[in-house]
Design a protein around this motif. Structure first.
Motif, PDB file in Angstrom:
ATOM      1  N   ILE A 257      39.949  31.799  41.450  1.00 51.27           N
ATOM      2  CA  ILE A 257      38.851  32.622  41.968  1.00 51.27           C
ATOM      3  C   ILE A 257      39.380  33.835  42.724  1.00 51.27           C
ATOM      4  CG2 ILE A 257      38.479  31.634  44.286  1.00 51.27           C
ATOM      5  CD1 ILE A 257      35.459  31.540  43.564  1.00 51.27           C
ATOM      6  N   GLU A 258      40.642  33.764  43.186  1.00 51.18           N
ATOM      7  CA  GLU A 258      41.264  34.907  43.835  1.00 51.18           C
ATOM      8  C   GLU A 258      41.808  35.905  42.827  1.00 51.18           C
ATOM      9  OE1 GLU A 258      43.611  33.602  47.579  1.00 51.18           O
ATOM     10  OE2 GLU A 258      43.687  31.880  46.234  1.00 51.18           O
ATOM     11  N   THR A 259      42.376  35.404  41.735  1.00 49.32           N
ATOM     12  CA  THR A 259      43.024  36.283  40.763  1.00 49.32           C
ATOM     13  C   THR A 259      42.063  36.833  39.724  1.00 49.32           C
ATOM     14  OG1 THR A 259      43.637  34.336  39.439  1.00 49.32           O
ATOM     15  CG2 THR A 259      45.254  35.143  41.047  1.00 49.32           C
ATOM     16  N   HIS A 260      41.154  36.002  39.230  1.00 53.40           N
ATOM     17  CA  HIS A 260      40.203  36.412  38.194  1.00 53.40           C
ATOM     18  C   HIS A 260      38.777  36.566  38.734  1.00 53.40           C
ATOM     19  CE1 HIS A 260      43.489  35.361  35.508  1.00 53.40           C
ATOM     20  NE2 HIS A 260      42.815  35.858  34.501  1.00 53.40           N
ATOM     21  N   GLY A 261      38.393  35.671  39.612  1.00 55.91           N
ATOM     22  CA  GLY A 261      37.051  35.719  40.164  1.00 55.91           C
ATOM     23  C   GLY A 261      35.977  35.392  39.146  1.00 55.91           C
ATOM     24  N   LEU A 262      34.736  35.552  39.566  1.00 57.69           N
ATOM     25  CA  LEU A 262      33.579  35.379  38.697  1.00 57.69           C
ATOM     26  C   LEU A 262      32.866  36.711  38.573  1.00 57.69           C
ATOM     27  CD1 LEU A 262      33.203  32.592  40.946  1.00 57.69           C
ATOM     28  CD2 LEU A 262      32.364  31.904  38.712  1.00 57.69           C
ATOM     29  N   VAL A 400      35.048  41.203  39.860  1.00 54.14           N
ATOM     30  CA  VAL A 400      35.956  41.437  40.977  1.00 54.14           C
ATOM     31  C   VAL A 400      36.371  42.903  41.027  1.00 54.14           C
ATOM     32  CG1 VAL A 400      38.254  40.903  41.887  1.00 54.14           C
ATOM     33  CG2 VAL A 400      36.785  39.069  41.063  1.00 54.14           C
ATOM     34  N   ALA A 401      36.509  43.542  39.855  1.00 56.23           N
ATOM     35  CA  ALA A 401      36.916  44.946  39.806  1.00 56.23           C
ATOM     36  C   ALA A 401      35.816  45.884  40.292  1.00 56.23           C
ATOM     37  CB  ALA A 401      37.331  45.315  38.386  1.00 56.23           C
ATOM     38  N   VAL A 402      34.556  45.497  40.053  1.00 57.14           N
ATOM     39  CA  VAL A 402      33.410  46.323  40.458  1.00 57.14           C
ATOM     40  C   VAL A 402      32.397  45.402  41.136  1.00 57.14           C
ATOM     41  CG1 VAL A 402      31.813  48.137  39.722  1.00 57.14           C
ATOM     42  CG2 VAL A 402      33.802  47.613  38.304  1.00 57.14           C
TER      43      VAL A 402
END
Length: 453
Positions: A257-262, A400-402
């Motif tokens: 969830i830290e690296t890829h997230g939802l 996570v990026a936006v």
């Protein structure tokens, strides 16, 4: 040599603490899913499930069905899971190719609402364990499994969620691996059901099956612990032509969830439409045009996204959620999409239908997608004044990026409650204390009392 399930179980048992970032993102996902569940509770799909099992629902009993009634853990998870996914407003989890939270949260709630001793922190730990297990199972079979036509929510989601439920029940590593093995025998769900009420039922069935698998493991039921990788096992039968297996699986110190997230959805429709919607809206905001100014819109998507969007001329609100033509035209016509755009009356608005034939889709070739985790979705818009506008989106708004802002999350939760006919004052703020709740059961009981019409 340890099997894949044993490796996953050993890892999630060994992770006894989580970073503040992981806990915060888990809490956001849980709150978002509860909002979606409340909004969806009155929809035809969960209502049909409730009618089918009405003889097992009463005023008393341990696990709660949100919006009313109590039942066994199995029935509560089935109804709440169907409600969580029926409006297609719940989050996406790319590593599993699944609506991870729509399975995890209802399954865990069916245990937590029956036991006043379960805290918010325990719930979030179990959620994070189940999410990591979903990612690990998905690692070996996706994207081939998903592209082949399996709905990862009800396959990978079911197996990984069984691990999360087992953690919440306090099972040991061997029992967790057994729960996942048992759940593998319940994993099913073809994407051919997209656009029908059975699609959200997949999430409900996965939640129910995960709960039952964990309870069976707790009672001593067992299966093969190499069922993922062995001949006639999950990989062999479900993997598709290009699955990698688990030889390279590595679950490191950072949680998934830290690296890829939802991806927390901004739009209440199939995620396959979102990057094109966001890209087209980017162009609209930059160049200030309306749909009347448009001659044509071309979208270029991944193959699985095109396959998911099978309804260019939707005849009901469920099909409309899987129609690029309807969703994109509506977003450009009015500047956004909301739950109110997916009613029988809304989808036949002539001012929207007029523009839908302007929108086309094409897919990447298989060779272009091979070995690439993610490719951007492209949008090309031809305007009547001769301009051709082009852009692309690699990530949807809500990823996570936006990421969504705190205000956007709060607004979405409030919108879900209003759609459900519940009082929405300060409810999102109250849930921001989820992690610190000493008794999740009592917290949810207080919430239900405070939001009663």
């Amino acid at each position: 040599m340890a099997t894949v399930l044993e490796k996953i179980a050993d890892h999630i048992v060994s992770r006894t603490s989580f970073s503040p970032l992981a806990m915060a993102r888990a809490q956001e996902a849980v709150i978002d899913t509860i909002g979606c569940m409340l909004a969806g509770a009155a929809d035809q799909a969960p209502q049909a499930v409730a009618r089918a099992f009405s003889g097992q629902i009463g005023a008393n009993g341990p696990p709660a069905i949100l919006r009313g009634g109590r039942a066994s853990p199995s029935v509560a998870a089935l109804i709440n899971g169907t409600a969580a996914h029926c409006l297609d407003f719940d989050d996406n989890f790319h590593p599993a190719r699944a609506h991870a939270s729509a399975v995890l949260v209802p399954a865990l709630l069916s245990i937590a609402t029956a036991d006043a001793a379960i805290s918010g922190r325990q719930f979030l730990h179990a959620y994070l364990a189940g999410l990591e297990a979903q990612a690990a199972v998905g690692f070996g079979v996706n994207p081939s499994h998903y592209n082949r036509g399996w709905h990862g929510t009800s396959t990978v989601g079911c197996i990984g969620t069984a691990a999360g439920v087992a953690i919440l029940l306090g099972l040991n590593a061997t029992e967790i691996a057994q729960a996942m093995s048992i759940a593998t025998s319940s994993a099913a769900g073809p994407k051919g059901q997209f656009g029908t009420p059975t699609k959200p039922l997949h999430a409900g069935m996965a939640a129910r099956n995960a709960v039952e698998a964990a309870l069976l493991a707790q009672a001593g039921m067992s299966g093969r612990l190499d069922i993922l990788e062995r001949p006639q096992g999950f990989l062999d039968l479900f993997g598709g032509e290009a699955c990698a297996g688990w030889q390279a699986l590595s679950m490191g110190d950072s949680h998934i969830i830290e690296t890829h997230g939802l991806v927390t959805k901004l739009h209440p429709c199939c995620a396959s439409t979102h990057r094109a919607i966001d890209a087209a809206r980017d162009l609209q905001m930059e160049y200030d045009f309306c749909l009347d100014d448009v001659l044509s819109i071309e979208t270029n998507l991944g193959r699985s996204a095109v396959d998911n969007l099978a309804y260019p001329d939707p005849v009901d609100e469920m099909q409309a959620r899987f129609s690029m033509q309807y969703c994109l035209a509506t977003a450009l016509y009015q500047g956004n999409l909301s739950l109110s755009d997916f009613t029988c009356a809304a989808i036949f608005r002539p001012e929207i239908r007029l523009h839908m034939p302007k929108i086309s889709m094409s897919a990447y070739h298989a060779a272009q997608e091979h070995g690439i985790e993610r490719l951007p979705h492209h949008v090309t818009i031809d305007l009547r004044d001769g301009r051709r506008l082009k852009t692309e989106r690699l990530y949807a708004t809500g990823s996570v990026a936006v990421p969504l802002t705190a205000a956007e999350r709060g607004s979405k939760f409030a919108d879900c409650l209003r759609w459900a006919g519940l009082r929405a004052e300060k409810t999102h703020e109250a849930f921001l204390n989820f992690e610190d709740a000493a008794s999740l059961k009592e917290m949810l009981n207080s919430f239900e009392r405070s939001t009663a019409p």
